[in-house]
Design a protein around this motif. Structure first.
Motif, PDB file in Angstrom:
ATOM      1  N   GLN A  19       7.381   3.318  -2.470  1.00 40.84           N
ATOM      2  CA  GLN A  19       8.728   2.759  -2.620  1.00 40.84           C
ATOM      3  C   GLN A  19       8.740   1.622  -3.645  1.00 40.84           C
ATOM      4  OE1 GLN A  19      10.443   0.591   0.814  1.00 40.84           O
ATOM      5  NE2 GLN A  19      12.104   2.099   0.741  1.00 40.84           N
ATOM      6  N   ASN A  20       7.772   0.730  -3.543  1.00 43.45           N
ATOM      7  CA  ASN A  20       7.687  -0.379  -4.504  1.00 43.45           C
ATOM      8  C   ASN A  20       7.450   0.133  -5.920  1.00 43.45           C
ATOM      9  OD1 ASN A  20       8.018  -2.275  -2.468  1.00 43.45           O
ATOM     10  ND2 ASN A  20       5.814  -2.545  -2.165  1.00 43.45           N
ATOM     11  N   PHE A  21       6.653   1.183  -6.031  1.00 39.45           N
ATOM     12  CA  PHE A  21       6.387   1.781  -7.342  1.00 39.45           C
ATOM     13  C   PHE A  21       7.664   2.356  -7.944  1.00 39.45           C
ATOM     14  CE2 PHE A  21       5.549   5.911  -9.418  1.00 39.45           C
ATOM     15  CZ  PHE A  21       4.948   5.464 -10.580  1.00 39.45           C
ATOM     16  N   ILE A  22       8.418   3.106  -7.154  1.00 39.30           N
ATOM     17  CA  ILE A  22       9.662   3.694  -7.650  1.00 39.30           C
ATOM     18  C   ILE A  22      10.672   2.616  -8.014  1.00 39.30           C
ATOM     19  CG2 ILE A  22      11.666   5.105  -6.992  1.00 39.30           C
ATOM     20  CD1 ILE A  22       9.206   6.741  -7.615  1.00 39.30           C
ATOM     21  N   ASP A  23      10.666   1.524  -7.262  1.00 36.65           N
ATOM     22  CA  ASP A  23      11.588   0.415  -7.538  1.00 36.65           C
ATOM     23  C   ASP A  23      11.190  -0.365  -8.790  1.00 36.65           C
ATOM     24  OD1 ASP A  23      13.063   1.087  -5.326  1.00 36.65           O
ATOM     25  OD2 ASP A  23      12.153  -0.424  -4.018  1.00 36.65           O
ATOM     26  N   GLY A  24      10.051  -0.043  -9.383  1.00 40.97           N
ATOM     27  CA  GLY A  24       9.621  -0.688 -10.620  1.00 40.97           C
ATOM     28  C   GLY A  24       8.930  -2.020 -10.445  1.00 40.97           C
ATOM     29  N   LYS A  25       8.492  -2.336  -9.229  1.00 37.23           N
ATOM     30  CA  LYS A  25       7.885  -3.644  -8.969  1.00 37.23           C
ATOM     31  C   LYS A  25       6.507  -3.803  -9.602  1.00 37.23           C
ATOM     32  CE  LYS A  25      10.386  -4.451  -4.668  1.00 37.23           C
ATOM     33  NZ  LYS A  25      10.271  -4.737  -3.206  1.00 37.23           N
ATOM     34  N   TYR A  26       5.867  -2.685  -9.965  1.00 37.29           N
ATOM     35  CA  TYR A  26       4.532  -2.764 -10.550  1.00 37.29           C
ATOM     36  C   TYR A  26       4.545  -2.613 -12.071  1.00 37.29           C
ATOM     37  CZ  TYR A  26       3.270  -1.726  -5.683  1.00 37.29           C
ATOM     38  OH  TYR A  26       3.158  -1.743  -4.316  1.00 37.29           O
ATOM     39  N   ARG A  27       5.684  -2.199 -12.632  1.00 40.56           N
ATOM     40  CA  ARG A  27       5.721  -1.899 -14.070  1.00 40.56           C
ATOM     41  C   ARG A  27       5.745  -3.151 -14.939  1.00 40.56           C
ATOM     42  NH1 ARG A  27       8.812   2.707 -12.552  1.00 40.56           N
ATOM     43  NH2 ARG A  27      10.810   1.652 -12.818  1.00 40.56           N
ATOM     44  N   GLU A  28       5.989  -4.291 -14.339  1.00 43.25           N
ATOM     45  CA  GLU A  28       6.032  -5.524 -15.135  1.00 43.25           C
ATOM     46  C   GLU A  28       4.636  -6.022 -15.490  1.00 43.25           C
ATOM     47  OE1 GLU A  28       6.937  -9.080 -12.443  1.00 43.25           O
ATOM     48  OE2 GLU A  28       7.782  -7.390 -11.322  1.00 43.25           O
ATOM     49  N   TYR A  29       3.613  -5.420 -14.887  1.00 43.93           N
ATOM     50  CA  TYR A  29       2.243  -5.864 -15.133  1.00 43.93           C
ATOM     51  C   TYR A  29       1.555  -4.913 -16.114  1.00 43.93           C
ATOM     52  CZ  TYR A  29       3.376  -8.363 -10.873  1.00 43.93           C
ATOM     53  OH  TYR A  29       3.994  -9.137  -9.931  1.00 43.93           O
ATOM     54  N   GLU A  30       0.726  -5.467 -16.959  1.00 37.72           N
ATOM     55  CA  GLU A  30       0.054  -4.686 -17.996  1.00 37.72           C
ATOM     56  C   GLU A  30      -1.417  -4.468 -17.649  1.00 37.72           C
ATOM     57  OE1 GLU A  30       0.626  -6.783 -21.614  1.00 37.72           O
ATOM     58  OE2 GLU A  30       2.800  -6.399 -21.704  1.00 37.72           O
ATOM     59  N   GLY A  31      -2.016  -3.511 -18.329  1.00 41.05           N
ATOM     60  CA  GLY A  31      -3.448  -3.274 -18.186  1.00 41.05           C
ATOM     61  C   GLY A  31      -3.813  -2.058 -17.365  1.00 41.05           C
ATOM     62  N   SER A  32      -2.811  -1.350 -16.824  1.00 43.57           N
ATOM     63  CA  SER A  32      -3.139  -0.215 -15.962  1.00 43.57           C
ATOM     64  C   SER A  32      -3.770   0.927 -16.759  1.00 43.57           C
ATOM     65  CB  SER A  32      -1.884   0.286 -15.237  1.00 43.57           C
ATOM     66  OG  SER A  32      -0.943   0.820 -16.150  1.00 43.57           O
ATOM     67  N   TYR A  33      -3.308   1.136 -18.002  1.00 43.01           N
ATOM     68  CA  TYR A  33      -3.842   2.245 -18.797  1.00 43.01           C
ATOM     69  C   TYR A  33      -5.337   2.050 -19.062  1.00 43.01           C
ATOM     70  CZ  TYR A  33      -4.671   5.447 -22.682  1.00 43.01           C
ATOM     71  OH  TYR A  33      -5.182   6.416 -23.490  1.00 43.01           O
ATOM     72  N   ASP A  34      -5.717   0.854 -19.518  1.00 49.58           N
ATOM     73  CA  ASP A  34      -7.130   0.588 -19.810  1.00 49.58           C
ATOM     74  C   ASP A  34      -7.978   0.694 -18.550  1.00 49.58           C
ATOM     75  OD1 ASP A  34      -6.503   0.157 -22.448  1.00 49.58           O
ATOM     76  OD2 ASP A  34      -6.321  -2.020 -22.230  1.00 49.58           O
ATOM     77  N   ALA A  35      -7.466   0.151 -17.440  1.00 51.44           N
ATOM     78  CA  ALA A  35      -8.211   0.218 -16.172  1.00 51.44           C
ATOM     79  C   ALA A  35      -8.351   1.664 -15.709  1.00 51.44           C
ATOM     80  CB  ALA A  35      -7.508  -0.612 -15.107  1.00 51.44           C
TER      81      ALA A  35
END
Length: 508
Positions: free
Chosen positions: A206-222
């Motif tokens: 639910q938090n993911f769909i609401d966009g609460k995690y998209r404001e943070y960077e670095g997921s692609y590299d990780a």
């Protein structure tokens, strides 16, 4: 292989799928079972799905589009693997939805029916599809779904309680409202999450769909780093098992090897066998990190931590020296799920041993009927308990007497390291045998080939430890009795001397 009367018939639907012959040809060329190839391709599909979602759909405000994308991708991948048997998971998801719709307020009834339905359905599936091997059938993702739906049910009922009545974990997962059927399907079929795990609660989705995690960077590299680790472990697994295949340990040739060779070969085989699971989890986790589902907060340096769905702790796994380290670092999300929804929910029993035993018993039943699962979890309980006894004995008996000598000896430090690492390798082999070979007729052959050393060591230690405790307890009791008698004698002498003092003064 036994099939059931409920249309658990993989050959029938495979014959009509257009990609059947192509997949067979690729699998034959690669030298792997076609089911394993489908599984790997499905796991890897999480990466292009993540790329498509982030480029074209993440910025769309209509959440229905997001739910439809994940539900259709996940269900499509499920059909790619299991064809018409996909209906089993659909039935399970919709059953939980309608149970929640009509019975959510009747908490005990809802939780009981939801739990019994999913566990019964899973066990029936195991019964009708059982063989001597670890089969890649519809029951594999279904066991993941069972935990997800049972946990979802608990989260819904927690949402009916006041905040004060909830634990910290429950506050983070409780659901105030019942999601729509589409939302539940998207959560259950989330790509890179429905097939081999990991477990995560609906609130994270639910938090993911609401966009609460998209404001943070670095997921692609990780995510790419996790993909690299997964690919590495997959290669090591394939190379290692090509030299030490499962079948070799059932042969007279293995039984004829020198004893030390046997137990070390078994230990390295176990490591390679574990890497099979670890590589799948790492590849899956990498895709989930890339899409941005796994945000956990910030680390000690203030950077985003993307380990929220990590199912293996690699550093602890590779540097640990005990079986407890393996338990803590392997299949982390499932262990956390059992801890939150089974172990802690049994707090009313007021007995940690019973709760822990019930949690391990649930895990064994959840895996299936094979005796190997029950032997594995019994070994886990016995080995971890023995390790704690040895640690207690070492810290309370050995170190107080010889610690000042041992800690200054480089030879002892080297010997200590070698012994622990050897134990780590050798006993991992012993503990994993039953889990891999499943049937009693198979794993008992391997146990016999290594002279049952695991049982011998455990029983020998138990006999020594309990004898030592009895002797020291008796000695301490004797010492306490002698001290008490000495103290009483001193008290009598003091009282007599005090009685004599007045007479001496009178005489003077």
């Amino acid at each position: 292989m036994i099939r059931n009367k409920f249309a658990f018939s993989m050959p029938e639907y495979m014959e009509v799928l257009p990609h059947r012959s192509l997949m067979d040809g690729i699998a034959e060329t690669a030298g792997v079972p076609v089911e394993a190839l489908r599984l790997l391709l499905t796991i890897l599909a999480g990466y292009p799905i993540a790329a498509i979602y982030l480029k074209f759909l993440a910025s769309i405000n209509d959440k229905v589009v997001h739910h439809m994308f994940f539900a259709s991708c996940g269900a499509g991948l499920c059909y790619f693997n299991y064809g018409n048997d996909t209906y089993h998971s659909l039935l399970g998801i919709m059953t939980t939805y309608f149970l929640a719709l009509f019975l959510r307020n009747a908490t005990t009834i809802f939780l009981t029916i939801n739990f019994l339905f999913h566990m019964t359905y899973l066990l029936l599936g195991y019964y009708y599809t059982a063989s001597n091997e670890y089969d890649i059938l519809w029951t594999m993702p279904h066991c993941i779904l069972v935990l997800r739906m049972i946990g979802f049910g608990f989260d819904l009922t927690d949402g009916l309680k006041s905040e004060d009545a909830l634990s910290k974990d429950q506050k983070e997962t409780a659901l105030k409202e019942l999601p729509s059927p589409l939302e539940l399907l998207a959560f259950a079929y989330f790509p890179s999450g429905f097939l081999v795990g990991p477990q995560f609660p609906y609130r994270r989705y639910q938090n993911f769909i609401d966009g609460k995690y998209r404001e943070y960077e670095g997921s692609y590299d990780a995510g790419i780093r996790r993909f690299g680790a997964g690919a590495f472990y997959l290669i090591v697994c394939q190379v290692g098992l090509s030299y030490l295949p499962d079948s070799y340990f059932l042969t007279p040739e293995f039984a004829g090897e020198p004893f030390l060779n046997r137990i070390y070969m078994l230990g390295f085989w176990a490591k390679f066998s574990l890497y099979k699971y670890i590589s799948c989890w790492l590849l899956t986790e990498g895709a989930l990190i890339c899409i941005g589902l796994t945000y956990r907060g910030v680390d000690s340096e203030g950077n985003p931590d993307w380990s929220g769905c990590s199912n293996v702790k690699l550093k602890l796994l590779e540097t640990g020296n005990t079986m407890e380290h393996y338990v803590q670092s392997f299949n982390v999300n499932t262990n956390q799920w059992v801890g939150q929804y089974i172990y802690k929910r049994l707090k009313f029993l007021n007995n940690r041993t019973i709760s822990y035993g019930a949690a391990l018993g649930f895990l064994a039943v959840w895996h299936g009927y094979h005796s190997g699962y029950y032997m594995t979890f019994l070994m886990e309980y016995m080995v971890v308990s023995t390790e704690k006894q040895i640690t207690r004995f070492y810290t309370k008996v050995v170190l107080p007497k010889w610690g000042h000598i041992l800690e200054n000896s480089d030879i002892y430090k080297l010997l200590y390291f070698v012994v622990l690492k050897s134990y780590n390798i050798v006993y991992m082999g012993w503990c994993l045998v039953a889990f891999v070979f499943l049937k009693y007729e198979r794993w008992i052959i391997v146990y016999g080939a290594v002279n049952y050393y695991g049982f011998v060591v455990l029983i020998g230690w138990a006999a020594f430890y309990h004898s030592y405790r009895q002797l020291t307890r008796g000695g301490s009791r004797r010492e306490a009795g002698e001290d008490r008698k000495l103290q009483e004698k001193k008290s009598e002498e003091i009282s007599k001397s005090e009685e004599k003092k007045p007479e001496e003064k009178k005489a003077d």
